[in-house]
Design an enzyme around this catalytic site. Structure first.
Site, PDB file in Angstrom:
ATOM      1  N   LYS A 124       0.812  -1.219   0.000  1.00 58.07           N
ATOM      2  CA  LYS A 124       0.000   0.000   0.000  1.00 58.07           C
ATOM      3  C   LYS A 124       0.847   1.272   0.000  1.00 58.07           C
ATOM      4  O   LYS A 124       0.451   2.278  -0.605  1.00 58.07           O
ATOM      5  CB  LYS A 124      -0.994   0.001   1.148  1.00 58.07           C
ATOM      6  CG  LYS A 124      -0.453  -0.169   2.539  1.00 58.07           C
ATOM      7  CD  LYS A 124      -1.590  -0.308   3.550  1.00 58.07           C
ATOM      8  CE  LYS A 124      -1.053  -0.513   4.972  1.00 58.07           C
ATOM      9  NZ  LYS A 124      -0.395  -1.843   5.107  1.00 58.07           N
ATOM     10  N   ASN A 147      -1.187   7.132   6.336  1.00 59.50           N
ATOM     11  CA  ASN A 147      -0.329   6.182   7.050  1.00 59.50           C
ATOM     12  C   ASN A 147       1.092   6.187   6.507  1.00 59.50           C
ATOM     13  O   ASN A 147       1.947   5.468   6.994  1.00 59.50           O
ATOM     14  CB  ASN A 147      -0.930   4.771   6.934  1.00 59.50           C
ATOM     15  CG  ASN A 147      -0.355   3.802   7.940  1.00 59.50           C
ATOM     16  OD1 ASN A 147      -0.279   4.102   9.125  1.00 59.50           O
ATOM     17  ND2 ASN A 147       0.056   2.635   7.471  1.00 59.50           N
ATOM     18  N   HIS A 193      -1.720  -8.444  11.965  1.00 55.47           N
ATOM     19  CA  HIS A 193      -2.482  -7.633  12.924  1.00 55.47           C
ATOM     20  C   HIS A 193      -3.657  -8.392  13.549  1.00 55.47           C
ATOM     21  O   HIS A 193      -4.662  -7.781  13.933  1.00 55.47           O
ATOM     22  CB  HIS A 193      -2.999  -6.356  12.248  1.00 55.47           C
ATOM     23  CG  HIS A 193      -1.923  -5.522  11.633  1.00 55.47           C
ATOM     24  ND1 HIS A 193      -0.803  -5.101  12.328  1.00 55.47           N
ATOM     25  CD2 HIS A 193      -1.790  -5.031  10.368  1.00 55.47           C
ATOM     26  CE1 HIS A 193      -0.037  -4.380  11.526  1.00 55.47           C
ATOM     27  NE2 HIS A 193      -0.602  -4.336  10.342  1.00 55.47           N
TER      28      HIS A 193
END
Length: 471
Positions: A124, A147, A193
């Site tokens: 990403k 981010n 995660h």
């Protein structure tokens, strides 16, 4: 900075004073809110004070006047348990939101502002930067952050025609309610995660929120090279009026964009058929199949925004790459040093390991679930491994007799040993590759800190070598 006026005259709690938290607090203050800012970490509090913020211990104050809690992405919202302050906010009816929700409110009254959101387990950051680069090269008014790089509220304020290209983590997506991405990109999904989302279903649900507020006429660009995102693509195609573009680096996809046999193919125009638009070898900063998917997704996203084929291809070709993502940081004769510190899990490391042969591999840190078991197919490419950090012993066990290895312990020792072994190997193009497959927090502040340290160690090593040759 983007001022946030939605809470003018009211008090907002901001908990977590890293990059995003500090930017959120400053944006709220600029918009007329009162801010109670706190972080349980002393170093973070000192950084906030240095940034001009006044602190207010949220653990000790009365919450009766708190209108909202702005939670930094690193603070647990649901798993393994909600942070205590999340419970306090809910007890007084204060919404728990993130910086992206503040951003959504701040741009709501500016016409003709476009948001491009990018998420996925891997790729990403590269795709975000690549889309931003293509749009800037094509003359668009672009701001890149989220981010990656600048926190979203630290970017330039909106004006008509502006395009915000934002990397969105699952943590950030968990905290959105109204953010609309006119173009939403979901690259891939692999286990990561899980501690923060409970299980893969929770992780997937957080990621899929990137499409939640899209409207008819918006575009969803979705990788279809794994079972999770293939399912996402099917679900989004069932929505009325949404323009769904599948992308792949493994197979042909109808009415999408795909990379096969080193070429990028465009099948977006139903009447004109498939066009081969470029040889991917021209994009030197995007090696490997994973970057082929990134290029396909970026191409699809910018074409949805009206960028021409020629401008899209020119932008992909001229992309300089990102620090810590297969960054070439030095060469000495036939030796190549590559910084892939961003590879904090095995799936990300696989992308780099698949791009090179005769690898002297530096790996280790805080291992994710499964360690490097999934990398066995790449072991034949590794001449020797140099293991560092907390879980070096576990990685050594997983390598077993398949790969020669040594527990180097520290990064400086690993660089020294790998460089000596590679130089003595007699191989034509040995590669010293930092692609840790692990998180960095046992020895470094972040993967960026780890990568910067590696770059400096290589620079110093090459400088000493050059000095020795001159002597």
């Amino acid at each position: 900075m983007i001022p946030v006026t939605a809470y003018r005259g009211r008090r907002v709690a901001v908990f977590g004073l890293g990059r995003t938290g500090i930017a959120a607090a400053r944006a709220l203050l600029a918009g007329g809110a009162s801010v109670s800012a706190w972080d349980d970490n002393e170093a973070s509090r000192e950084a906030a004070i240095a940034a001009g913020l006044e602190l207010d211990d949220l653990n000790r104050r009365d919450w009766g006047d708190i209108a909202a809690l702005v939670l930094s992405p690193g603070i647990p919202l649901t798993h393994p348990a909600p942070h205590r302050l999340v419970g306090l906010a809910r007890a007084v009816g204060a919404p728990v939101i993130g910086d992206m929700e503040l951003f959504a409110s701040a741009i709501a009254d500016t016409p003709d502002v476009t948001v491009v959101g990018i998420t996925g387990t891997n790729g990403k950051s590269t795709t975000t930067a690549l889309i931003g680069h293509i749009l800037k090269s094509a003359g668009r008014d672009v701001r890149v952050g989220g981010n990656i790089g600048e926190a979203v509220l630290g970017l330039q304020p909106p004006r008509p025609g502006a395009i915000y290209v934002l990397e969105l983590s699952s943590y950030q997506l968990d905290l959105i309610e109204s953010l609309r991405c006119q173009v939403a990109v979901f690259l891939n999904l692999t286990p990561d995660h899980i501690d923060r989302h409970g299980d893969m279903a929770g992780y997937l649900a957080a990621k899929e929120r990137i499409f939640a507020n899209q409207q008819a006429g918006d575009t969803a660009v979705i990788g279809v090279d794994d079972e999770y995102t293939s399912g996402v693509c099917a679900r989004q195609k069932a929505r009325t009026g949404l323009n769904v573009i599948p992308v792949s680096s493994q197979r042909l996809v109808s009415f999408g964009v795909y990379a096969l046999a080193g070429r990028l193919h465009d099948d977006l125009e139903k009447k004109s058929g498939v066009k081969t638009v470029m040889e991917l070898a021209r994009a030197a900063a995007l090696p490997g199949a994973h970057n082929a998917q990134n290029a396909a997704a970026a191409y699809a996203a910018v074409r949805a925004l009206g960028v021409s084929v020629s401008d899209a291809v020119a932008g992909i070709t001229s992309f300089p790459g990102l620090p810590h993502r297969q960054e070439r940081v030095g060469e000495a004769g036939s030796l190549l040093f590559v910084n892939d510190s961003k590879a904090t899990n095995a799936e990300a490391a696989a992308q780099a390991l698949g791009c090179y042969h005769d690898i002297f591999w530096i790996a280790g840190g805080q291992a994710k679930a499964g360690g490097i078991e999934s990398l066995k197919a790449y072991f034949r490419r590794i001449r020797k491994a140099y293991l560092i950090g907390q879980d070096a012993g576990m990685l050594a066990t997983q390598l077993g007799a398949s790969v020669p290895h040594v527990i180097a312990g520290t990064l400086d020792q690993a660089v020294k040993l790998a460089a000596m072994d590679a130089a003595d190997s007699g191989l034509r193009k040995p590669v010293i590759l930092l692609s840790p497959a692990c998180a960095s927090f046992d020895q470094f502040k972040s993967y960026e800190h780890r990568g910067d340290t590696f770059r400096q160690l290589v620079t110093d090593l090459l400088a000493r070598a050059t000095k020795g040759d001159a002597a």
